[in-house]
Design a protein around this motif. Structure first.
Motif, PDB file in Angstrom:
ATOM      1  N   ILE A 215       7.720  44.651  18.471  1.00 32.37           N
ATOM      2  CA  ILE A 215       6.404  44.038  18.368  1.00 32.37           C
ATOM      3  C   ILE A 215       6.535  42.788  17.502  1.00 32.37           C
ATOM      4  N   MET A 216       5.945  41.679  17.976  1.00 32.38           N
ATOM      5  CA  MET A 216       6.009  40.390  17.284  1.00 32.38           C
ATOM      6  C   MET A 216       4.656  40.039  16.670  1.00 32.38           C
ATOM      7  N   MET A 217       4.702  39.620  15.419  1.00 32.61           N
ATOM      8  CA  MET A 217       3.554  38.991  14.776  1.00 32.61           C
ATOM      9  C   MET A 217       3.962  37.568  14.400  1.00 32.61           C
ATOM     10  N   GLN A 218       3.004  36.685  14.287  1.00 29.31           N
ATOM     11  CA  GLN A 218       3.319  35.307  13.927  1.00 29.31           C
ATOM     12  C   GLN A 218       2.215  34.695  13.079  1.00 29.31           C
ATOM     13  N   HIS A 219       2.630  33.895  12.106  1.00 27.03           N
ATOM     14  CA  HIS A 219       1.698  33.027  11.391  1.00 27.03           C
ATOM     15  C   HIS A 219       2.174  31.599  11.609  1.00 27.03           C
ATOM     16  N   THR A 220       2.376  31.280  12.869  1.00 27.29           N
ATOM     17  CA  THR A 220       2.717  29.958  13.363  1.00 27.29           C
ATOM     18  C   THR A 220       1.837  29.714  14.578  1.00 27.29           C
ATOM     19  N   ASP A 221       1.818  28.497  15.079  1.00 27.08           N
ATOM     20  CA  ASP A 221       0.741  28.131  15.990  1.00 27.08           C
ATOM     21  C   ASP A 221       1.065  28.045  17.468  1.00 27.08           C
ATOM     22  N   SER A 222       2.325  28.050  17.865  1.00 26.49           N
ATOM     23  CA  SER A 222       2.606  27.871  19.283  1.00 26.49           C
ATOM     24  C   SER A 222       2.596  29.214  20.013  1.00 26.49           C
ATOM     25  N   THR A 223       2.618  29.113  21.318  1.00 25.39           N
ATOM     26  CA  THR A 223       2.655  30.313  22.156  1.00 25.39           C
ATOM     27  C   THR A 223       4.088  30.778  22.414  1.00 25.39           C
ATOM     28  N   ALA A 224       5.076  30.066  21.848  1.00 30.38           N
ATOM     29  CA  ALA A 224       6.485  30.360  22.138  1.00 30.38           C
ATOM     30  C   ALA A 224       6.892  31.799  21.815  1.00 30.38           C
ATOM     31  N   PRO A 225       6.520  32.363  20.646  1.00 35.73           N
ATOM     32  CA  PRO A 225       6.927  33.747  20.375  1.00 35.73           C
ATOM     33  C   PRO A 225       6.428  34.731  21.419  1.00 35.73           C
ATOM     34  N   LEU A 226       5.234  34.512  21.916  1.00 35.68           N
ATOM     35  CA  LEU A 226       4.698  35.426  22.919  1.00 35.68           C
ATOM     36  C   LEU A 226       5.405  35.291  24.257  1.00 35.68           C
ATOM     37  N   THR A 227       5.766  34.072  24.637  1.00 31.63           N
ATOM     38  CA  THR A 227       6.483  33.908  25.907  1.00 31.63           C
ATOM     39  C   THR A 227       7.870  34.533  25.823  1.00 31.63           C
ATOM     40  N   VAL A 228       8.501  34.446  24.638  1.00 30.81           N
ATOM     41  CA  VAL A 228       9.778  35.116  24.437  1.00 30.81           C
ATOM     42  C   VAL A 228       9.588  36.634  24.529  1.00 30.81           C
ATOM     43  N   ALA A 229       8.527  37.134  23.903  1.00 31.76           N
ATOM     44  CA  ALA A 229       8.230  38.574  23.965  1.00 31.76           C
ATOM     45  C   ALA A 229       8.002  39.017  25.400  1.00 31.76           C
ATOM     46  N   GLN A 230       7.272  38.215  26.147  1.00 31.59           N
ATOM     47  CA  GLN A 230       7.013  38.536  27.551  1.00 31.59           C
ATOM     48  C   GLN A 230       8.316  38.673  28.325  1.00 31.59           C
ATOM     49  N   ASP A 231       9.206  37.713  28.137  1.00 34.89           N
ATOM     50  CA  ASP A 231      10.468  37.723  28.872  1.00 34.89           C
ATOM     51  C   ASP A 231      11.356  38.904  28.465  1.00 34.89           C
ATOM     52  N   ALA A 232      11.220  39.307  27.180  1.00 31.62           N
ATOM     53  CA  ALA A 232      12.071  40.386  26.673  1.00 31.62           C
ATOM     54  C   ALA A 232      11.467  41.768  26.884  1.00 31.62           C
ATOM     55  N   GLY A 233      10.243  41.821  27.353  1.00 32.56           N
ATOM     56  CA  GLY A 233       9.604  43.104  27.586  1.00 32.56           C
ATOM     57  C   GLY A 233       9.107  43.780  26.325  1.00 32.56           C
ATOM     58  N   VAL A 234       8.824  43.001  25.282  1.00 31.53           N
ATOM     59  CA  VAL A 234       8.248  43.568  24.061  1.00 31.53           C
ATOM     60  C   VAL A 234       6.811  43.067  23.920  1.00 31.53           C
ATOM     61  N   LEU A 235       6.141  43.484  22.855  1.00 33.73           N
ATOM     62  CA  LEU A 235       4.718  43.207  22.690  1.00 33.73           C
ATOM     63  C   LEU A 235       4.473  42.248  21.532  1.00 33.73           C
ATOM     64  N   GLY A 236       3.271  41.670  21.489  1.00 31.92           N
ATOM     65  CA  GLY A 236       2.963  40.741  20.412  1.00 31.92           C
ATOM     66  C   GLY A 236       1.485  40.440  20.323  1.00 31.92           C
ATOM     67  N   PHE A 237       1.157  39.596  19.356  1.00 30.44           N
ATOM     68  CA  PHE A 237      -0.229  39.224  19.083  1.00 30.44           C
ATOM     69  C   PHE A 237      -0.368  37.701  19.087  1.00 30.44           C
ATOM     70  N   GLY A 238      -1.485  37.221  19.609  1.00 27.70           N
ATOM     71  CA  GLY A 238      -1.768  35.793  19.587  1.00 27.70           C
ATOM     72  C   GLY A 238      -2.193  35.341  18.211  1.00 27.70           C
ATOM     73  N   GLN A 239      -2.119  34.044  17.998  1.00 25.50           N
ATOM     74  CA  GLN A 239      -2.464  33.446  16.705  1.00 25.50           C
ATOM     75  C   GLN A 239      -3.597  32.444  16.879  1.00 25.50           C
ATOM     76  N   ALA A 240      -4.737  32.724  16.248  1.00 24.18           N
ATOM     77  CA  ALA A 240      -5.885  31.808  16.153  1.00 24.18           C
ATOM     78  C   ALA A 240      -6.723  31.725  17.422  1.00 24.18           C
ATOM     79  N   SER A 241      -6.161  32.086  18.572  1.00 24.47           N
ATOM     80  CA  SER A 241      -6.942  32.065  19.807  1.00 24.47           C
ATOM     81  C   SER A 241      -6.364  33.094  20.774  1.00 24.47           C
ATOM     82  N   ASP A 242      -7.089  33.350  21.829  1.00 25.35           N
ATOM     83  CA  ASP A 242      -6.644  34.294  22.855  1.00 25.35           C
ATOM     84  C   ASP A 242      -5.511  33.644  23.653  1.00 25.35           C
ATOM     85  N   MET A 243      -4.300  34.189  23.554  1.00 22.17           N
ATOM     86  CA  MET A 243      -3.130  33.630  24.229  1.00 22.17           C
ATOM     87  C   MET A 243      -2.693  34.479  25.416  1.00 22.17           C
ATOM     88  N   THR A 244      -3.590  35.305  25.928  1.00 20.48           N
ATOM     89  CA  THR A 244      -3.244  36.227  27.015  1.00 20.48           C
ATOM     90  C   THR A 244      -2.613  35.512  28.196  1.00 20.48           C
TER      91      THR A 244
END
Length: 361
Positions: A215-244
């Protein structure tokens, strides 16, 4: 034309011009400038501020003119940009990053008639500087609970920007509530020393996944951690806005920064002539902290628990920093039932017990 008639005509013309000039001034829109650290398209911190700006612009219509400058580094550049804003007729300036503080105060002292609003700041060296902040740690507590309940490896990755109190406070809040939900949970923290750097954020996410974090958490602003999580099959949370939309299979929810009510309130005060410098710190009760819709990957019982946690903070029944809590070195911090005061939270420079690693100096 007789001299008397000429004078009368001239006086009338001057009077009409003065009236028209006064009317024009009365109808001139309030000019409100925003200075951004990143681009509005980051879908993170800057995006949230710009969405609030757009909401305010729509609300006030022609009575207000908003404008912004993006990608302004903290330091001398920000002072130059704010000076230009003030010289160009800005009546109000929102400086939307922590590191703008010294520049905000320097410029404010030179332009006492301009209202300056500084997000997440702590310096008030001029009477026309106001501070506003959001209790993001309330949101971090919520996603911490979800992470603790959903991790299968018991390892949560946290991508941190800079070692300032706001970021440290968020790490602690998330860890405390992940640990309450799952006593076996561990946090791995990577500092990227940037608010917005997609390449670095992606590299940090990849490193954390390699360490076993699911599971990924971030206190940074880009969507990059989530796209990496998506590709790796793990989970995460958006930062500051809905990044679904960027990671539909990975995105569990997101802390949403809702600045619009504050911006509209303060701009209205400036229009009314009632604006005064202040220092506010709002959160869930005021609607400044919100959440993106929960993914259906979050089990129903976890959603129920999470909603109860949100409601308890919204009703001011529960404080995320409630003892017993110790500092990282094991020394007591908060006794049973004791809650942290705002002064300590605003200056937080320590981890709570259980987090491994050191805070960078």
């Amino acid at each position: 034309m007789k001299r008397r008639e000429l004078l009368a005509t001239s006086a009338a013309a001057l009077g009409l011009a003065a009236t028209l000039g006064s009317t024009a001034r009365a109808q001139s829109p309030l000019r409100v400038g925003f200075i951004y650290l990143g681009p509005p398209g980051d879908f993170g911190w800057t995006y949230a501020h710009d969405q609030a700006r757009l909401t305010a612009q729509e609300h006030f219509g022609d009575t207000v003119e908003t404008f912004f400058v993006e990608n302004v580094p903290e330091g001398p550049d920000s002072e130059r940009i704010m000076t230009q804003m003030a010289l160009s007729g800005a009546d109000m300036i929102f400086a939307t990053s922590f590191g703008y503080g010294p520049s905000v105060n320097a410029v404010a002292q030179r332009f006492p008639d301009v209202a300056f609003e500084h997000a997440t700041g702590y310096l008030q060296e001029a009477p026309n500087v106001s501070l506003y902040n959001s209790r993001f740690y309330q949101g971090r507590a919520v996603i911490g609970h979800i992470a603790g309940r959903m991790t299968e490896t018991n390892k949560v990755g946290y991508i941190a920007s800079f070692p300032i109190p706001e970021v440290i406070r968020g790490i602690n809040a998330a860890y405390i509530h992940a640990k309450k939900a799952n006593p076996d949970v561990e946090f791995s923290i990577v500092w990227v020393y940037s608010w917005f750097d997609p390449a670095q954020e992606a590299a940090a996410a990849e490193a954390l996944i390699e360490q076993g974090c699911d599971i990924m958490m971030q206190h940074t602003d880009s969507t990059a951690p989530l796209t990496v999580a998506q590709d790796a099959g793990v989970l995460g949370f958006g930062q500051a806005s809905d990044m679904t939309q960027f990671a539909p299979d990975a995105h569990l929810t997101a802390i949403i920064d809702n600045w619009a009510p504050y911006y509209m309130h303060r701009i209205q005060e400036k229009l009314d002539g009632t604006w005064e410098a202040g220092n506010v710190w709002q959160g869930l009760p005021e609607g400044e902290v919100e959440f993106a819709p929960f993914s259906d990957k979050i089990p129903a019982d976890v959603q129920e628990e999470t909603n109860a946690l949100i409601e308890s903070m919204r009703n001011r029944e529960y404080h995320p920093f409630t003892g017993p809590l110790n500092r990282q070195d094991g020394t007591p911090w908060l006794a049973e039932g004791e809650t942290a005061d705002d002064g300590t939270l605003l200056g937080m420079n320590f981890y709570v017990e259980g987090i491994s690693g050191e805070i960078p100096s």
